[in-house]
Design a protein around this motif. Structure first.
Motif, PDB file in Angstrom:
ATOM      1  N   LYS A  16       0.841  -1.193   0.000  1.00 43.14           N
ATOM      2  CA  LYS A  16       0.000   0.000   0.000  1.00 43.14           C
ATOM      3  C   LYS A  16       0.870   1.235   0.000  1.00 43.14           C
ATOM      4  O   LYS A  16       2.080   1.182   0.246  1.00 43.14           O
ATOM      5  N   VAL A  45      -2.180  10.954  -5.292  1.00 41.69           N
ATOM      6  CA  VAL A  45      -3.026   9.985  -5.994  1.00 41.69           C
ATOM      7  C   VAL A  45      -2.482   9.808  -7.407  1.00 41.69           C
ATOM      8  O   VAL A  45      -1.807  10.695  -7.949  1.00 41.69           O
ATOM      9  N   GLU A 132      -1.631   7.169  -2.270  1.00 40.37           N
ATOM     10  CA  GLU A 132      -1.744   6.003  -3.141  1.00 40.37           C
ATOM     11  C   GLU A 132      -0.364   5.579  -3.630  1.00 40.37           C
ATOM     12  O   GLU A 132       0.577   6.380  -3.675  1.00 40.37           O
ATOM     13  N   SER A 138      -4.149   2.709  -1.314  1.00 40.23           N
ATOM     14  CA  SER A 138      -3.819   3.842  -0.446  1.00 40.23           C
ATOM     15  C   SER A 138      -3.300   3.391   0.908  1.00 40.23           C
ATOM     16  O   SER A 138      -3.703   2.339   1.431  1.00 40.23           O
TER      17      SER A 138
END
Length: 257
Positions: A16, A45, A132, A138
């Motif tokens: 992650k 992200v 992310e 994430s």
């Protein structure tokens, strides 16, 4: 929000993104009642338009295997692929202005429910609100609580402490004082003959115990305020009172360390 104070579950089989850690300052009154806070965070992200190719070094597995010949025979060692950092993918195209890792920063607003009774150093884990990675998974958001200093109170666990000054006649005769509390103002009865430094307890006027219905207490330290200057008339009255009280019995006593 599925976990509190670091009790989040592990995601097996998938790496992650990195966690985000922020501090959230709270007043004593907010801690006493619990509160919902709106916060803004910036998280990384994956940008739209980013494309990938399979990593040629590991063949998309994210791992590389090295075989070494030793006196004990052939030894096999598996490690994370250094080319793709274990993702199995290499960025093949990214839009202009996007970082080399394919990420962009985006601001997000969250509502955080702070339970009553938290302390400085406690933290809330909000799963899936961290940064992310290129696989789209994430990390977490860690909200660390801080207590703002208070005008009157000092905290010790669930209890709070406060000092109140009263005049000498009030100490002799007793009085009632309006005392600030976490819930507003309450009246405290001070008995006659109280000594300076005496502690009085106001039951259940402290902080709630986390995830429990009971509360701590408010401890009030009474200090008899001795005036540094006084009028002639006041001196006469005090002198008369001193004569009325007579000599002090047992003027000396052993100090208890």
């Amino acid at each position: 929000f599925e976990s509190i104070f670091g009790s989040g579950r592990q995601r097996s089989g998938r790496s992650k993104g990195t966690d985000i850690r922020i501090k959230l300052s709270l007043t004593y009154e907010e801690i006493a009642k619990g509160i919902e806070k709106k916060i803004k965070i910036k998280r990384s992200v994956l940008s739209d338009g980013v494309t990938f190719n399979r990593c040629a070094t590991c063949g998309g597995s994210g791992q590389v295997t090295q075989i070494t010949n030793t006196v004990l025979g052939r030894m096999q060692q598996t490690s994370i692929c250094p080319q793709c950092n274990g993702t199995g993918k290499i960025i093949s195209n990214r839009p202009s202005g996007v970082a080399s890792d394919g990420m962009i920063k985006k601001e997000k607003t969250l509502n955080i429910k702070v339970p009553a009774g938290v302390e400085s150093g406690n933290y809330l884990t909000v799963e899936g609100q961290g940064n992310e990675n290129i696989q789209g998974v994430s990390g977490d958001l860690l909200v660390v609580f801080e207590e703002k200093s208070h005008k009157y109170f000092v905290r010790d666990g669930e209890n709070i402490y406060l000092e109140v000054k009263i005049k000498y006649p009030e100490a002799v005769l007793g009085t009632k004082v309006d005392i600030p509390t976490l819930d507003g103002v309450s009246t405290l009865k001070i008995p006659g003959g109280i000594q300076s430094g005496k502690l009085l307890r106001m039951r259940s006027k402290g902080f709630p115990m986390l995830r429990r219905s009971s509360k701590g207490d408010q401890i009030v330290r009474v200090v008899v305020d001795i005036p540094t200057s006084i009028s002639g008339r006041g001196k006469e009255l005090i002198q008369k009172l001193n004569e009325e009280l007579g000599p002090t019995n047992d003027s000396f006593s052993k100090i208890d360390f």
